[in-house]
Design a protein around this motif. Structure first.
Motif, PDB file in Angstrom:
ATOM      1  N   ARG A  10       0.852  -1.181   0.000  1.00  0.00           N
ATOM      2  CA  ARG A  10       0.000   0.000   0.000  1.00  0.00           C
ATOM      3  C   ARG A  10       0.893   1.239   0.000  1.00  0.00           C
ATOM      4  N   ARG A  11       0.708   2.104  -0.978  1.00  0.00           N
ATOM      5  CA  ARG A  11       1.507   3.328  -1.072  1.00  0.00           C
ATOM      6  C   ARG A  11       0.805   4.458  -0.347  1.00  0.00           C
ATOM      7  N   SER A  12       1.598   5.289   0.220  1.00  0.00           N
ATOM      8  CA  SER A  12       1.059   6.412   0.986  1.00  0.00           C
ATOM      9  C   SER A  12       0.545   7.496   0.039  1.00  0.00           C
ATOM     10  N   ARG A  13      -0.508   8.119   0.429  1.00  0.00           N
ATOM     11  CA  ARG A  13      -1.036   9.211  -0.377  1.00  0.00           C
ATOM     12  C   ARG A  13      -0.207  10.484  -0.207  1.00  0.00           C
ATOM     13  N   TRP A  14       0.706  10.479   0.760  1.00  0.00           N
ATOM     14  CA  TRP A  14       1.558  11.648   1.014  1.00  0.00           C
ATOM     15  C   TRP A  14       2.677  11.796  -0.017  1.00  0.00           C
ATOM     16  N   ARG A  15       2.899  10.794  -0.828  1.00  0.00           N
ATOM     17  CA  ARG A  15       3.989  10.853  -1.799  1.00  0.00           C
ATOM     18  C   ARG A  15       3.751  11.934  -2.851  1.00  0.00           C
TER      19      ARG A  15
END
Length: 107
Positions: free
Chosen positions: A3-8
């Motif tokens: 799961r990738r962070s939306r903060w990227r």
């Protein structure tokens, strides 16, 4: 599944906002400077007239030599004869004008 962070996405958005803000500040400053320089005497020799508060126009007393200027060119730009410029600037050598040199145009 990772799961990738939306903060990227925050860093590219912040960078775009910083660039846009810098552009707007610089652009606004340039526009402000160009509009105010039309009503003031320029120290770079761009203008030889100035407008006073009451709308009267007066000629400037000095001209600042720019790269490539000649005495005849300055005379044409300012409307002051070569003889008058030479008389007001006794130590002037017309063959060796220096950039940023101030020439007196009027008494």
């Amino acid at each position: 599944m990772v799961r990738r962070s939306r903060w990227r996405y925050l860093a590219p958005i912040a960078l775009a906002a910083a660039i846009t803000g810098t552009y707007l500040i610089v652009h606004n400053g340039l526009m402000h400077n160009s509009s105010t320089s039309q009503s003031h005497v320029s120290t770079q020799g761009h203008s030889t007239t100035t407008t006073t508060r009451h709308g009267k126009t007066s000629k400037s007393k000095f001209y600042v030599v720019r790269p490539g200027d000649t005495l005849s060119g300055i005379s044409q730009k300012t409307g002051v004869s070569i003889q008058t410029i030479e008389a007001l600037n006794r130590s002037l050598n017309p063959n060796s004008l220096q950039t940023a040199q101030r020439l007196r145009l009027r008494r």
